[in-house]
Design a protein around this motif. Structure first.
Motif, PDB file in Angstrom:
ATOM      1  N   THR A 257      -8.157  -0.919   0.866  1.00  0.00           N
ATOM      2  CA  THR A 257      -7.933  -0.115   0.794  1.00  0.00           C
ATOM      3  C   THR A 257      -7.990   0.403  -1.531  1.00  0.00           C
ATOM      4  N   LEU A 258      -9.110  -0.055  -1.117  1.00  0.00           N
ATOM      5  CA  LEU A 258      -9.572   0.155  -3.164  1.00  0.00           C
ATOM      6  C   LEU A 258      -9.791   1.203  -3.466  1.00  0.00           C
ATOM      7  N   ARG A 259     -11.049   2.520  -2.264  1.00  0.00           N
ATOM      8  CA  ARG A 259     -11.559   2.821  -2.398  1.00  0.00           C
ATOM      9  C   ARG A 259     -10.309   4.510  -2.423  1.00  0.00           C
ATOM     10  N   GLU A 260      -9.710   4.405  -1.968  1.00  0.00           N
ATOM     11  CA  GLU A 260      -8.607   5.655  -1.680  1.00  0.00           C
ATOM     12  C   GLU A 260      -7.560   5.135  -2.246  1.00  0.00           C
ATOM     13  N   LEU A 261      -7.427   4.298  -3.088  1.00  0.00           N
ATOM     14  CA  LEU A 261      -5.930   4.374  -4.613  1.00  0.00           C
ATOM     15  C   LEU A 261      -6.663   4.751  -5.478  1.00  0.00           C
ATOM     16  N   ILE A 262      -7.952   4.244  -5.766  1.00  0.00           N
ATOM     17  CA  ILE A 262      -8.558   5.006  -7.300  1.00  0.00           C
ATOM     18  C   ILE A 262      -8.852   6.523  -7.353  1.00  0.00           C
TER      19      ILE A 262
ATOM     20  N   GLY B  96     -10.081   9.612  -9.916  1.00  0.00           N
ATOM     21  CA  GLY B  96     -11.666   9.000  -9.942  1.00  0.00           C
ATOM     22  C   GLY B  96     -11.756   8.238 -10.868  1.00  0.00           C
ATOM     23  N   ARG B  97     -12.265   9.623 -11.562  1.00  0.00           N
ATOM     24  CA  ARG B  97     -12.957   9.553 -12.473  1.00  0.00           C
ATOM     25  C   ARG B  97     -12.739   8.980 -13.950  1.00  0.00           C
ATOM     26  N   GLU B  98     -11.194   8.677 -14.226  1.00  0.00           N
ATOM     27  CA  GLU B  98     -10.259   7.520 -14.617  1.00  0.00           C
ATOM     28  C   GLU B  98     -10.421   6.342 -14.679  1.00  0.00           C
TER      29      GLU B  98
ATOM     30  N   ALA C  82       0.368  -1.618   0.175  1.00  0.00           N
ATOM     31  CA  ALA C  82      -0.173  -0.034  -0.040  1.00  0.00           C
ATOM     32  C   ALA C  82       0.364   1.487  -0.002  1.00  0.00           C
ATOM     33  N   LYS C  83       2.125   1.434   0.589  1.00  0.00           N
ATOM     34  CA  LYS C  83       3.189   2.616   0.457  1.00  0.00           C
ATOM     35  C   LYS C  83       3.471   2.778   0.161  1.00  0.00           C
TER      36      LYS C  83
END
Length: 649
Positions: free
Chosen positions: A387-392, A517-519, A351-352
């Motif tokens: 942590t998928l939402r934060e990554l997007i 996130g839109r991409e 993640a880091k």
């Protein structure tokens, strides 16, 4: 003599007889021994009647020390020992008291300046001697930070002859760094000149390497080249100003000066190997040297370095631009065993790494070249999913995901990043090219026996891709597995694509309005490059289309804090792209949100969405919107746009 022995025997026997008998025999003993026996066998007295033993008047019993007294006594002893051992112990104690006052936040600037001046006056002439102390070095750092420029220059001049020795000390190294931070350009140039001939020994030292790295970061291009050139060759270490700024690459330096390539490789190997053995791999100057080494070293030397770096050491390197390039090259040219070590070394840091500007490129490369998708899923994707939402929503975190959805797209990666991902090692690439040339030559000779030898050699120089057989014994830079199959396994088989769709549906309003996130939402809604998500996840993709259409169908409100999704800067452009590139979404959006309201949305940012229906190349979409949009075209509200070609995915 006989009676004497008999007496001795009787005395020994007396110790074993019962107490009743010993009392009767004691009366017949000689008077000289009677007092001893009577004293040893005193009758028992109760505790109440027993008198305390007499204490001599000259010997008084001392009271035991309390805990505080014991600590003070131990402190006095320790200070006495330190005074004998340390020459400037008293001075350090005085400086410590001054430091406690000057480092407070609430102290006035004038008062702090007086304390700093007083401390520097006391240290004058003794600074190099006390700089290695853990107390004095902190006092000096505070003084250098808050003193005047004249005082700072005086400290610098006093420390100038001792910078090298101070760079090896664990405490004074922080003072050296502080001096460099506050040094003028002339002072920094003088410090770098003092490092000449000592760069390699300092880099091999755990503490000294920190000083070289700090000087490297603060220096300009010419000074960086001066520090690096010392690590390339003995000649460059001995003679100054042989290399100019134009020859920034090692290959250019070798060609200009006519250096022997083998000698350069041997010198660099002798410099690099001790550094890697000690694990000193955090510094950017070392990463630069390794990249230059890869550009000139032979196959065996490069393979040895890759084998050494294919470990948890690599995690500490990918935080710099050059370090990330080394990580990419190790992932591309390492064998299956080394790639496995690299991935396992990243465990716990995924993640880091994904959020890092340069580290995310290493994950992108792993997704592109590693064929063991089960290992990648188990170690990397499983750690990314929570942590998928934060990554997007993150600028760097979305890139590994976008690489799976749309590989190496110039829209999501800069030219410099794409160049890093496509970088290569000449010696290993030459091996691949030589193998291809050999196989092509054999094939051409077998197919064209009538051709001349010259024609065959020309064909070898320009091998054809269609006629080149695949060699499974050599791990290719992009892996052996088909890239589309690899993407399917990492997206669909791992469950990552399904999680992406769920998050996009749940957070459609937030993602479509965000810059990053839109991409991801666009790529998921179109099914990914080459339709990688079709037909397995068609139902969920349709649900995402309906979620975007439902959001667009919400009435326009002036009281809302957020812009309507059709008028927001980011979301309106994303919906326009979806209308142009996904006819299925265009039909859904028209039926649910736009039909009957096209005149309302024909102005502002939303007009781009309405115009996109006219630019669509899909005949069904054209027939669907023509009846309602033609009057707007005739009245001049909308311009008649030519149909636009679908974007190649």
């Amino acid at each position: 003599m006989a009676p004497k022995k008999q007496d001795d025997g009787s005395t020994k026997k007396r110790k074993r007889i019962p107490a009743s008998r010993s009392n009767t025999e004691a009366s017949h003993e000689s008077p000289s021994k009677a007092p001893k026996l009577s004293a040893s066998k005193k009758p028992f007295k109760s505790l109440k009647t027993r008198k305390p033993d007499a204490v001599p008047k000259d010997k008084t019993k001392k009271a035991p020390l309390t805990g505080r007294e014991r600590r003070l006594h131990a402190k006095e002893l320790a200070e006495a020992r330190k005074k004998k051992r340390k020459r400037h112990f008293t001075l350090e104690q005085e400086l410590a008291h001054l430091w406690e006052k000057m480092r407070r936040h609430e102290i006035a600037k004038e008062d702090r300046a007086k304390l700093v001046t007083e401390a520097l006056q006391r240290m004058k002439g003794k600074i190099p001697e006390i700089a290695g102390s853990h107390i004095s070095s902190r006092v000096l750092q505070t003084c250098v930070k808050h003193c005047s420029q004249a005082e700072r220059d005086a400290v610098f001049e006093e420390l100038r002859p001792h910078f090298l020795s101070l760079s090896y000390n664990a405490y004074s190294v922080h003072l050296v760094k502080k001096m460099l931070d506050n040094a003028s350009k002339k002072q920094l140039a003088g410090f770098i000149s003092t490092l000449r001939g000592h760069v390699a020994p300092l880099l091999r030292h755990m503490v000294g390497s920190v000083v070289v790295e700090h000087a490297y970061e603060l220096s300009n291009a010419a000074q960086k080249q001066e520090l690096l050139s010392e690590l390339y060759s003995t000649e460059l270490q001995l003679f100054k100003d042989l290399v100019s700024l134009k020859e920034s690459r090692l290959l250019d330096v070798i060609s200009k000066l006519g250096l022997q390539k083998g000698s350069v490789i041997r010198h660099m190997t002798s410099v690099i190997q001790p550094i890697l053995e000690k694990g000193i791999v955090d510094h950017s100057i070392i990463h630069r040297v390794l990249l230059e080494y890869f550009s000139v070293a032979d196959q065996s030397s490069v393979t040895d370095i890759i084998q050494q770096l294919s470990s948890p050491l690599l995690v500490r390197m990918i935080g710099t631009k050059d370090g990330a390039k080394i990580g990419i090259l190790c992932a591309k040219y390492g064998n299956a065993k080394e790639r496995k070590k690299i991935i396992k070394g990243l465990k716990g840091h995924i993640a880091k790494t994904a959020y890092h500007q340069y580290g995310c490129l290493v994950l992108v490369c792993i997704f592109s070249v590693v064929d063991d998708t089960n290992l990648v899923t188990k170690v990397i994707i499983r750690e990314l999913q929570p942590t998928l939402r934060e990554l997007i929503l993150d600028k760097n975190g979305r890139r590994p995901i976008l690489q799976l959805l749309h590989p190496s797209c110039s829209r999501y990666f800069s030219p410099d990043e794409l160049a890093s991902l496509s970088s290569s090692i000449p010696s290993l690439s030459q091996k691949d090219q030589s193998e291809t040339s050999t196989q092509t030559e054999a094939l051409k000779v077998s197919l064209n026996d009538e051709k001349s030898k010259e024609d065959t050699e020309m064909a070898v120089d320009e091998p054809s891709k269609d006629d080149t057989p695949k060699d499974d014994s050599y791990v290719a830079e992009s892996g052996k597995k088909d890239p589309f199959v690899r993407r399917q396994e990492l997206l669909i088989k791992s469950g990552l694509a399904e999680s992406l769709l769920d998050i996009c549906i749940e957070n459609v309003g937030e993602l479509i309005r965000s810059n990053f996130g839109r991409e991801v939402l666009y790529e998921v809604a179109t099914g990914g490059s080459g339709g990688v998500l079709h037909p397995t996840l068609d139902d969920k993709i349709t649900s995402l289309h309906e979620a975007v259409a439902s959001l667009s169908a919400m009435p326009k409100s002036d009281d809302s804090e957020e812009d309507h999704v059709l008028e927001n800067f980011h979301s309106s452009r994303t919906i326009r792209r979806l209308v142009l590139d996904c006819p299925k979404f265009a039909s859904t959006l028209w039926e649910k949100a736009i039909k009957g309201k096209s005149e309302l949305w024909a102005q502002g940012h939303s007009c781009k969405v309405i115009s996109a229906f006219l630019e669509s190349t899909d005949s069904k979409v054209q027939r669907l919107v023509k009846k309602e949009l033609q009057p707007l075209i005739d009245s001049g509200v909308l311009k008649n746009q030519r149909p636009r070609k679908l974007s190649t995915k």
